[in-house]
Design a protein around this motif. Structure first.
Motif, PDB file in Angstrom:
ATOM      1  N   TRP A   1     -21.658   8.906   2.588  1.00  0.00           N
ATOM      2  CA  TRP A   1     -22.419   7.522   2.399  1.00  0.00           C
ATOM      3  C   TRP A   1     -22.477   6.865   3.993  1.00  0.00           C
ATOM      4  N   LYS A   2     -21.738   7.276   4.878  1.00  0.00           N
ATOM      5  CA  LYS A   2     -21.736   6.658   6.270  1.00  0.00           C
ATOM      6  C   LYS A   2     -23.133   7.250   6.960  1.00  0.00           C
ATOM      7  N   GLU A   3     -23.608   8.438   6.751  1.00  0.00           N
ATOM      8  CA  GLU A   3     -24.806   8.967   7.138  1.00  0.00           C
ATOM      9  C   GLU A   3     -26.142   7.916   6.806  1.00  0.00           C
ATOM     10  N   ILE A   4     -26.019   7.703   5.366  1.00  0.00           N
ATOM     11  CA  ILE A   4     -26.942   6.754   5.116  1.00  0.00           C
ATOM     12  C   ILE A   4     -26.882   5.272   5.508  1.00  0.00           C
ATOM     13  N   GLN A   5     -25.647   4.943   5.885  1.00  0.00           N
ATOM     14  CA  GLN A   5     -25.464   3.489   6.466  1.00  0.00           C
ATOM     15  C   GLN A   5     -25.904   3.754   8.027  1.00  0.00           C
ATOM     16  N   LYS A   6     -25.602   4.767   8.622  1.00  0.00           N
ATOM     17  CA  LYS A   6     -26.217   4.867  10.197  1.00  0.00           C
ATOM     18  C   LYS A   6     -27.879   5.094  10.115  1.00  0.00           C
ATOM     19  N   LEU A   7     -28.339   5.935   9.197  1.00  0.00           N
ATOM     20  CA  LEU A   7     -29.713   6.202   9.062  1.00  0.00           C
ATOM     21  C   LEU A   7     -30.589   4.989   9.072  1.00  0.00           C
ATOM     22  N   ASN A   8     -30.018   3.866   8.017  1.00  0.00           N
ATOM     23  CA  ASN A   8     -30.655   3.025   7.575  1.00  0.00           C
ATOM     24  C   ASN A   8     -30.206   1.575   8.594  1.00  0.00           C
TER      25      ASN A   8
END
Length: 222
Positions: A196-203
């Motif tokens: 989920w942190k990858e999605i947070q960082k990407l967005n």
């Protein structure tokens, strides 16, 4: 501290195999293709050529029971792992090999050169396996187009290079609905809630925004 692990995937992560038990070691083989020649007046000289493709080999276990040292929560039956790898080999297409450790990372397309396995006697169905991979380099053939020019009967040939194939995943998005969290989206769409942190960082989502993400928000997925 980074997590040590090995992941194999196919078709831009349409299918992902996270090794349930990390191999004790991974052997990496790299070598050149130099040739030695005898030259009059000079003796032997070595002509250095391009390096050979890197090979990766390791052994491991597909467990039939849930040991306390597993690296994944979603444990498949050992036969399912075997079927997946056999299916990938049948397609004659490369997979992606990802190895992560504290000191060294590998992320490369690779071909499965060999895969052997056997059932461990008295283990209740555990499968021991050996696998060898080779780094894969994408390439494209040149298309030759013949074209008549003038009355002299001469024909010119033009070459057209096909687009370079790749296994890069096309950009994907997801529109949030009621009850969604980044963990739930990562679990559903990426197969691993911890991403989920990858999605947070990407967005570009700030920490204070995590608890009030609006319904209808479009998220980019890694």
């Amino acid at each position: 501290m980074r997590v040590y692990g090995v992941e194999l995937s196919f078709n831009n992560k349409a299918e992902v195999l996270q090794l349930p038990i990390n191999p004790s070691e991974i052997e990496i083989s790299e070598s050149g293709q130099g040739n030695t020649y005898d030259v009059v007046g000079l003796g032997q000289v070595n002509v250095i050529k391009d390096r050979e493709l890197t090979e990766y080999s390791f052994s491991g276990l597909f467990p039939a029971q849930r040991y306390n040292f597993l690296t994944t929560k979603d444990l498949l039956h050992p036969v399912e792992y075997i079927k997946m790898i056999d299916k990938w080999m049948t397609t004659k297409k490369p997979i992606r090999f990802i190895f992560t450790s504290d000191t060294y990372d590998i992320n490369t397309p690779a071909s499965i050169e060999s895969f052997t396995w056997k059932e461990v006697a008295g283990s209740g169905g555990d499968i021991e396996y050996d696998i060898k991979l080779k780094k894969y380099v994408f390439y494209a053939a040149k298309k030759i187009v013949k074209q008549a020019t003038n009355g002299g009967g001469k024909v010119q040939q033009k070459t057209k290079t096909a687009a370079r194939p790749n296994d890069k995943q096309k950009p994907k998005t997801y529109t949030m609905v009621a009850g969604d969290t980044l963990w739930k989206v990562a679990k559903t769409k990426l197969g691993d809630g911890s991403r989920w942190k990858e999605i947070q960082k990407l967005n570009g989502i700030k920490d204070f925004e995590l608890k009030k993400l609006p319904v209808g928000k479009v998220l980019k997925l890694p």
